[in-house]
Design a protein around this motif. Sequence first.
Motif, PDB file in Angstrom:
ATOM      1  N   ARG A  18       0.832  -1.205   0.000  1.00  0.00           N
ATOM      2  CA  ARG A  18       0.000   0.000   0.000  1.00  0.00           C
ATOM      3  C   ARG A  18       0.868   1.258   0.000  1.00  0.00           C
ATOM      4  NH1 ARG A  18      -3.289  -0.503   4.780  1.00  0.00           N
ATOM      5  NH2 ARG A  18      -3.361  -2.597   3.965  1.00  0.00           N
ATOM      6  N   MET A  19       1.928   1.274   0.824  1.00  0.00           N
ATOM      7  CA  MET A  19       2.817   2.446   0.883  1.00  0.00           C
ATOM      8  C   MET A  19       3.515   2.688  -0.449  1.00  0.00           C
ATOM      9  SD  MET A  19       4.676   2.511   4.587  1.00  0.00           S
ATOM     10  CE  MET A  19       5.543   3.995   4.146  1.00  0.00           C
ATOM     11  N   LEU A  20       3.920   1.612  -1.119  1.00  0.00           N
ATOM     12  CA  LEU A  20       4.653   1.739  -2.373  1.00  0.00           C
ATOM     13  C   LEU A  20       3.725   1.925  -3.570  1.00  0.00           C
ATOM     14  CD1 LEU A  20       7.396  -0.990  -1.813  1.00  0.00           C
ATOM     15  CD2 LEU A  20       7.649   1.501  -1.637  1.00  0.00           C
ATOM     16  N   GLY A  21       2.434   1.738  -3.354  1.00  0.00           N
ATOM     17  CA  GLY A  21       1.480   1.908  -4.443  1.00  0.00           C
ATOM     18  C   GLY A  21       1.521   0.778  -5.461  1.00  0.00           C
ATOM     19  N   VAL A  22       1.797  -0.431  -4.979  1.00  0.00           N
ATOM     20  CA  VAL A  22       1.852  -1.596  -5.852  1.00  0.00           C
ATOM     21  C   VAL A  22       0.943  -2.691  -5.297  1.00  0.00           C
ATOM     22  CG1 VAL A  22       4.216  -1.121  -6.606  1.00  0.00           C
ATOM     23  CG2 VAL A  22       3.843  -2.615  -4.651  1.00  0.00           C
ATOM     24  N   THR A  23       0.708  -3.708  -6.096  1.00  0.00           N
ATOM     25  CA  THR A  23      -0.036  -4.874  -5.641  1.00  0.00           C
ATOM     26  C   THR A  23       0.921  -5.805  -4.898  1.00  0.00           C
ATOM     27  OG1 THR A  23       0.439  -6.106  -7.655  1.00  0.00           O
ATOM     28  CG2 THR A  23      -1.566  -4.722  -7.645  1.00  0.00           C
ATOM     29  N   LEU A  24       0.372  -6.853  -4.301  1.00  0.00           N
ATOM     30  CA  LEU A  24       1.237  -7.841  -3.656  1.00  0.00           C
ATOM     31  C   LEU A  24       2.140  -8.528  -4.677  1.00  0.00           C
ATOM     32  CD1 LEU A  24      -1.196  -9.432  -1.057  1.00  0.00           C
ATOM     33  CD2 LEU A  24       0.721  -7.897  -0.616  1.00  0.00           C
ATOM     34  N   THR A  25       1.640  -8.729  -5.878  1.00  0.00           N
ATOM     35  CA  THR A  25       2.464  -9.302  -6.951  1.00  0.00           C
ATOM     36  C   THR A  25       3.611  -8.353  -7.293  1.00  0.00           C
ATOM     37  OG1 THR A  25       0.549 -10.476  -7.834  1.00  0.00           O
ATOM     38  CG2 THR A  25       2.444 -10.196  -9.305  1.00  0.00           C
ATOM     39  N   GLY A  26       3.313  -7.061  -7.354  1.00  0.00           N
ATOM     40  CA  GLY A  26       4.351  -6.069  -7.608  1.00  0.00           C
ATOM     41  C   GLY A  26       5.388  -6.045  -6.508  1.00  0.00           C
ATOM     42  N   LEU A  27       4.933  -6.196  -5.267  1.00  0.00           N
ATOM     43  CA  LEU A  27       5.860  -6.237  -4.130  1.00  0.00           C
ATOM     44  C   LEU A  27       6.764  -7.458  -4.232  1.00  0.00           C
ATOM     45  CD1 LEU A  27       6.927  -5.207  -1.442  1.00  0.00           C
ATOM     46  CD2 LEU A  27       5.034  -6.422  -0.325  1.00  0.00           C
ATOM     47  N   ARG A  28       6.202  -8.595  -4.598  1.00  0.00           N
ATOM     48  CA  ARG A  28       7.033  -9.796  -4.768  1.00  0.00           C
ATOM     49  C   ARG A  28       8.092  -9.579  -5.846  1.00  0.00           C
ATOM     50  NH1 ARG A  28       2.154 -12.357  -3.247  1.00  0.00           N
ATOM     51  NH2 ARG A  28       1.338 -12.413  -5.367  1.00  0.00           N
ATOM     52  N   SER A  29       7.741  -8.849  -6.903  1.00  0.00           N
ATOM     53  CA  SER A  29       8.718  -8.545  -7.962  1.00  0.00           C
ATOM     54  C   SER A  29       9.827  -7.651  -7.427  1.00  0.00           C
ATOM     55  CB  SER A  29       8.028  -7.859  -9.136  1.00  0.00           C
ATOM     56  OG  SER A  29       7.141  -8.728  -9.770  1.00  0.00           O
ATOM     57  N   ILE A  30       9.469  -6.669  -6.618  1.00  0.00           N
ATOM     58  CA  ILE A  30      10.463  -5.768  -6.019  1.00  0.00           C
ATOM     59  C   ILE A  30      11.433  -6.568  -5.153  1.00  0.00           C
ATOM     60  CG2 ILE A  30      10.733  -3.917  -4.309  1.00  0.00           C
ATOM     61  CD1 ILE A  30       8.109  -2.712  -5.477  1.00  0.00           C
ATOM     62  N   VAL A  31      10.901  -7.500  -4.376  1.00  0.00           N
ATOM     63  CA  VAL A  31      11.747  -8.340  -3.514  1.00  0.00           C
ATOM     64  C   VAL A  31      12.619  -9.257  -4.373  1.00  0.00           C
ATOM     65  CG1 VAL A  31      11.718 -10.179  -1.774  1.00  0.00           C
ATOM     66  CG2 VAL A  31      10.166  -8.218  -1.557  1.00  0.00           C
ATOM     67  N   HIS A  32      12.038  -9.847  -5.407  1.00  0.00           N
ATOM     68  CA  HIS A  32      12.783 -10.749  -6.291  1.00  0.00           C
ATOM     69  C   HIS A  32      13.948 -10.026  -6.977  1.00  0.00           C
ATOM     70  CE1 HIS A  32      13.508 -14.159  -8.891  1.00  0.00           C
ATOM     71  NE2 HIS A  32      13.483 -13.351  -9.932  1.00  0.00           N
ATOM     72  N   ARG A  33      13.747  -8.753  -7.342  1.00  0.00           N
ATOM     73  CA  ARG A  33      14.808  -7.964  -7.979  1.00  0.00           C
ATOM     74  C   ARG A  33      15.850  -7.467  -6.982  1.00  0.00           C
ATOM     75  NH1 ARG A  33      10.264  -5.453 -10.794  1.00  0.00           N
ATOM     76  NH2 ARG A  33      10.538  -3.697  -9.405  1.00  0.00           N
ATOM     77  N   GLY A  34      15.625  -7.699  -5.694  1.00  0.00           N
ATOM     78  CA  GLY A  34      16.605  -7.321  -4.683  1.00  0.00           C
ATOM     79  C   GLY A  34      16.518  -5.877  -4.234  1.00  0.00           C
TER      80      GLY A  34
END
Length: 66
Positions: A18-34
């Motif tokens: 919510r803070m980053l303005g992304v979905t949970l899928t988007g958050l998982r991508s952010i984590v996956h990219r490091g």
Amino acid sequence: MESQMSRPGHLTAHQTARMLGVTLTGLRSIVHRGQLTRSGGSPRQPWYKSTDVAALLVDRRTRDAA
């Protein structure tokens, strides 16, 4: 379902997304990219340091403004 329990100074995945303005899928991508690292919780309900999330948010806003 969103878990409300996290350690002080940490955010749940839902709060972080919510803070980053992304979905949970988007958050998982952010984590996956490091770009963000999990800091506890469980594999299904991770926590993230609020300072790391704030730094990423500032970085993203700075990059978008440039």
